[in-house]
Design a protein around this motif. Structure first.
Motif, PDB file in Angstrom:
ATOM      1  N   GLY A  93       0.785  -1.222   0.000  1.00 49.48           N
ATOM      2  CA  GLY A  93       0.000   0.000   0.000  1.00 49.48           C
ATOM      3  C   GLY A  93       0.815   1.269   0.000  1.00 49.48           C
ATOM      4  N   ARG A  94       2.133   1.159  -0.077  1.00 51.75           N
ATOM      5  CA  ARG A  94       2.979   2.355  -0.050  1.00 51.75           C
ATOM      6  C   ARG A  94       2.701   3.261  -1.249  1.00 51.75           C
ATOM      7  NH1 ARG A  94       4.862   6.416  -0.716  1.00 51.75           N
ATOM      8  NH2 ARG A  94       6.932   7.283  -0.251  1.00 51.75           N
ATOM      9  N   ILE A  95       2.391   2.682  -2.395  1.00 53.04           N
ATOM     10  CA  ILE A  95       2.210   3.472  -3.609  1.00 53.04           C
ATOM     11  C   ILE A  95       0.725   3.669  -3.882  1.00 53.04           C
ATOM     12  CG2 ILE A  95       2.716   3.643  -6.070  1.00 53.04           C
ATOM     13  CD1 ILE A  95       5.053   1.712  -5.599  1.00 53.04           C
ATOM     14  N   GLY A  96       0.302   4.919  -3.946  1.00 56.66           N
ATOM     15  CA  GLY A  96      -1.064   5.255  -4.325  1.00 56.66           C
ATOM     16  C   GLY A  96      -1.075   6.000  -5.646  1.00 56.66           C
ATOM     17  N   PHE A  97      -2.257   6.312  -6.130  1.00 53.37           N
ATOM     18  CA  PHE A  97      -2.344   7.013  -7.409  1.00 53.37           C
ATOM     19  C   PHE A  97      -3.688   7.726  -7.541  1.00 53.37           C
ATOM     20  CE2 PHE A  97      -3.648   2.600  -7.978  1.00 53.37           C
ATOM     21  CZ  PHE A  97      -4.856   2.700  -8.656  1.00 53.37           C
ATOM     22  N   GLU A  98      -3.694   8.738  -8.402  1.00 53.30           N
ATOM     23  CA  GLU A  98      -4.911   9.465  -8.756  1.00 53.30           C
ATOM     24  C   GLU A  98      -5.530   8.848 -10.010  1.00 53.30           C
ATOM     25  OE1 GLU A  98      -3.210  13.890  -7.558  1.00 53.30           O
ATOM     26  OE2 GLU A  98      -3.005  13.105  -9.617  1.00 53.30           O
ATOM     27  N   ILE A  99      -6.818   8.980 -10.117  1.00 57.33           N
ATOM     28  CA  ILE A  99      -7.545   8.533 -11.302  1.00 57.33           C
ATOM     29  C   ILE A  99      -8.069   9.758 -12.032  1.00 57.33           C
ATOM     30  CG2 ILE A  99      -9.518   7.217 -12.143  1.00 57.33           C
ATOM     31  CD1 ILE A  99      -9.305   5.554  -9.523  1.00 57.33           C
ATOM     32  N   GLN A 100      -7.723   9.887 -13.303  1.00 55.35           N
ATOM     33  CA  GLN A 100      -8.247  11.006 -14.078  1.00 55.35           C
ATOM     34  C   GLN A 100      -9.559  10.619 -14.745  1.00 55.35           C
ATOM     35  OE1 GLN A 100      -4.516  12.784 -16.154  1.00 55.35           O
ATOM     36  NE2 GLN A 100      -6.075  14.377 -15.971  1.00 55.35           N
ATOM     37  N   ILE A 101     -10.548  11.484 -14.561  1.00 56.62           N
ATOM     38  CA  ILE A 101     -11.866  11.276 -15.166  1.00 56.62           C
ATOM     39  C   ILE A 101     -11.907  12.125 -16.423  1.00 56.62           C
ATOM     40  CG2 ILE A 101     -14.352  11.413 -14.808  1.00 56.62           C
ATOM     41  CD1 ILE A 101     -12.892   9.405 -12.968  1.00 56.62           C
ATOM     42  N   GLU A 102     -11.672  11.479 -17.558  1.00 52.14           N
ATOM     43  CA  GLU A 102     -11.558  12.185 -18.831  1.00 52.14           C
ATOM     44  C   GLU A 102     -12.441  11.584 -19.923  1.00 52.14           C
ATOM     45  OE1 GLU A 102      -7.251  13.566 -19.580  1.00 52.14           O
ATOM     46  OE2 GLU A 102      -7.059  11.605 -18.634  1.00 52.14           O
ATOM     47  N   THR A 103     -13.133  10.508 -19.615  1.00 51.05           N
ATOM     48  CA  THR A 103     -13.974   9.840 -20.610  1.00 51.05           C
ATOM     49  C   THR A 103     -15.378   9.676 -20.064  1.00 51.05           C
ATOM     50  OG1 THR A 103     -13.550   7.583 -19.812  1.00 51.05           O
ATOM     51  CG2 THR A 103     -11.940   8.517 -21.356  1.00 51.05           C
ATOM     52  N   THR A 104     -16.351   9.621 -20.956  1.00 47.81           N
ATOM     53  CA  THR A 104     -17.736   9.431 -20.516  1.00 47.81           C
ATOM     54  C   THR A 104     -17.915   8.083 -19.831  1.00 47.81           C
ATOM     55  OG1 THR A 104     -18.288   8.576 -22.722  1.00 47.81           O
ATOM     56  CG2 THR A 104     -18.677  10.924 -22.308  1.00 47.81           C
ATOM     57  N   GLY A 144      -7.019  10.415  -5.324  1.00 45.32           N
ATOM     58  CA  GLY A 144      -7.758  11.544  -5.868  1.00 45.32           C
ATOM     59  C   GLY A 144      -8.458  11.192  -7.161  1.00 45.32           C
ATOM     60  N   LEU A 145      -9.461  12.004  -7.487  1.00 42.32           N
ATOM     61  CA  LEU A 145     -10.140  11.965  -8.777  1.00 42.32           C
ATOM     62  C   LEU A 145      -9.931  13.328  -9.427  1.00 42.32           C
ATOM     63  CD1 LEU A 145     -13.605  10.413  -7.777  1.00 42.32           C
ATOM     64  CD2 LEU A 145     -11.661   9.203  -8.792  1.00 42.32           C
ATOM     65  N   HIS A 146      -9.303  13.350 -10.588  1.00 41.50           N
ATOM     66  CA  HIS A 146      -9.027  14.611 -11.273  1.00 41.50           C
ATOM     67  C   HIS A 146      -9.878  14.711 -12.534  1.00 41.50           C
ATOM     68  CE1 HIS A 146      -5.105  16.163  -9.404  1.00 41.50           C
ATOM     69  NE2 HIS A 146      -5.624  15.268  -8.587  1.00 41.50           N
ATOM     70  N   TYR A 147     -10.642  15.789 -12.625  1.00 40.82           N
ATOM     71  CA  TYR A 147     -11.481  16.008 -13.797  1.00 40.82           C
ATOM     72  C   TYR A 147     -10.637  16.571 -14.933  1.00 40.82           C
ATOM     73  CZ  TYR A 147     -15.020  17.902 -16.897  1.00 40.82           C
ATOM     74  OH  TYR A 147     -15.786  18.190 -18.006  1.00 40.82           O
ATOM     75  N   ASP A 197     -10.719  19.786  -9.640  1.00 46.40           N
ATOM     76  CA  ASP A 197     -11.315  20.302 -10.865  1.00 46.40           C
ATOM     77  C   ASP A 197     -10.246  20.355 -11.949  1.00 46.40           C
ATOM     78  OD1 ASP A 197     -13.187  21.403 -12.590  1.00 46.40           O
ATOM     79  OD2 ASP A 197     -13.912  22.863 -11.133  1.00 46.40           O
ATOM     80  N   GLY A 198     -10.643  20.779 -13.124  1.00 46.86           N
ATOM     81  CA  GLY A 198      -9.734  20.829 -14.250  1.00 46.86           C
ATOM     82  C   GLY A 198      -9.055  22.173 -14.402  1.00 46.86           C
ATOM     83  N   SER A 199      -8.884  22.608 -15.649  1.00 47.54           N
ATOM     84  CA  SER A 199      -8.115  23.814 -15.935  1.00 47.54           C
ATOM     85  C   SER A 199      -8.830  24.644 -16.988  1.00 47.54           C
ATOM     86  CB  SER A 199      -6.729  23.443 -16.448  1.00 47.54           C
ATOM     87  OG  SER A 199      -6.845  22.733 -17.680  1.00 47.54           O
ATOM     88  N   THR A 200      -8.325  25.849 -17.188  1.00 50.14           N
ATOM     89  CA  THR A 200      -8.702  26.655 -18.340  1.00 50.14           C
ATOM     90  C   THR A 200      -7.516  26.716 -19.300  1.00 50.14           C
ATOM     91  OG1 THR A 200      -9.372  28.854 -19.112  1.00 50.14           O
ATOM     92  CG2 THR A 200      -8.026  28.771 -17.120  1.00 50.14           C
TER      93      THR A 200
END
Length: 415
Positions: free
Chosen positions: A210-221, A246-249, A292-295
């Motif tokens: 469990g030492r390594i975690g990660f974010e999931i990007q939500i980029e697809t429908t 994390g969840l990144h849009y 959230d995402g970016s501009t």
């Protein structure tokens, strides 16, 4: 009393499995600092001095386009009582800690390259991260975004991840603030594959499970609604087996996947609001945080154009904060002044009210709002986020609430 001990014990036994499942799935906030933003820098652009360079460029933009508090306040329509304090805090932040979270990008921002070129860039990134962590110039959080788990780029992404993590281990070990980002997830099985990679690396290098975690990007429908018509985000979190942080849009990929034309792809488009609302409900209580995402409107060019971009970015960040998306992406040094201005104004303008309500709650003094424990938790969480990013100081919070950091942590449910 009409119910026997046997009845109570029987009910408890019948719900023991549910109790365990609730504790496993919904552990609550991890109790650590969440960065207010993530900065993306292509893998071949990142240098040991990138953080300082971004801070210097952001300060130069202020010097050129808003050289004092009054000018900055006019651009962003900051309240007069906040203007000087926010401006000075923004400048101090840009000098002290201009980037809170940095992602070295080997995906869209880097693109397809020959294998030997990406191998070298991944190894170089590991060396530079290790160096900046050792000399204290790294931001609190840092890591890479690899290529996704789709067939065309899967092997390349895995190889880059391996080279980067191996390089860190050989340079002294994984830093505490390490963050990995898995982009363009469509199916839970892709998250499970990432879990497998983390497990195998931990075994190979003698790391704790469990030492390594990660974010999931939500980029697809498909990350929001599956082919069977069921919501997908909760399944992605579950597939991560506790490793999702994390969840990144992804503003532009997700908008494009919904068919939104380029001119209307934005963080405040209805398709973005729908996706993020689903993410928010799915992540609530799990300890998985939202971003959230970016501009893509950059503050460059003549002063009038920079001011327009600043106003847009400031408004989008404030909108996200009001909707409880406390993190977002920044793609250009010129976004840093308005990122921190929006964050600091958000926390400073609400401090007096939040502090008074917290003090009344602790003293059970009532007041014109009767707050419940859940609201006190939200109030203390709001104050703590302001403290974490430098928007407010502990002395002024303690003076207004009568509470120290440990008491605020306890009210917020932080460990």
């Amino acid at each position: 009393m009409s119910l026997s001990d046997a009845v109570r014990e029987s009910v408890g036994a019948s719900l023991a499995g549910v109790d365990a499942e609730l504790a496993r799935r919904y552990p609550g906030d991890p109790g650590t600092r969440q960065p207010v933003h993530t900065v993306y820098v292509p893998g071949d652009v990142f240098e040991a001095g990138t953080v300082r360079s971004w801070g210097d460029q952001a300060l130069a933009a202020l010097d050129e386009h808003a050289p004092d508090a009054a000018a900055f306040a006019r651009v962003l329509e900051l309240p007069e009582q906040l203007a000087a304090d926010v401006y000075e805090r923004v400048r101090a932040k840009l000098r002290r800690e201009p980037i809170e979270d940095l992602r070295i990008d080997f995906e869209d921002g880097y693109g397809p390259r020959p294998d030997d070129e990406e191998d070298a860039a991944a190894a170089r990134a590991a060396r530079l991260v290790a160096r900046t962590v050792a000399d204290g110039t790294a931001p609190p959080c840092i890591g890479i975004r690899m290529k996704c788990m789709e067939a065309a780029v899967r092997d390349r992404g895995i190889r880059t991840l391996d080279i980067f993590l191996t390089g860190l281990m050989e340079a002294g070990g994984l830093p505490e603030g390490l963050v990995l980002t898995l982009p363009k997830v469509t199916f839970p099985e892709q998250v499970s594959a990432m879990v497998r990679l983390c497990e195998e690396f931990e075994k190979a290098r003698g790391l704790g499970q469990g030492r390594i975690g990660f974010e999931i990007q939500i980029e697809t429908t498909q990350a929001i609604l599956g082919p069977d018509g069921r919501a997908t985000v909760a399944r992605l979190i579950d597939a991560a087996e506790g490793r999702a942080t994390g969840l990144h849009y992804g503003t532009f990929d997700y908008s494009a996947s919904c068919g939104v034309s380029a001119a209307y792809q934005s963080m405040d488009h209805p398709v973005a609001d729908h996706a993020k609302a689903v993410m928010q409900v799915a992540a609530a209580g799990t300890g998985v945080r939202l971003s959230d995402g970016s501009t893509n409107v950059l503050p460059v060019g003549p002063t009038s154009q920079v001011h327009d971009a600043w106003r847009l970015h400031y408004g989008l960040v404030r909108r996200s904060l009001a909707r409880a998306y406390y993190q977002g992406w920044d793609m250009h040094p010129g976004h840093l002044p308005t990122r921190y201005a929006a964050v600091y104004a958000f926390y400073r303008e609400g401090l007096e009210s939040a502090a008074a309500r917290l003090a009344a709650y602790v003293a059970r003094a009532g007041g014109d709002v009767m707050d419940e424990p859940a609201t006190a938790k939200a109030l203390s969480g709001y104050v703590l986020r302001g403290l974490d990013c430098g928007a407010v100081d502990l002395d002024e919070v303690s003076g207004a609430t009568g509470l120290g950091r440990a008491e605020l942590d306890a009210l917020a449910g932080r460990a």
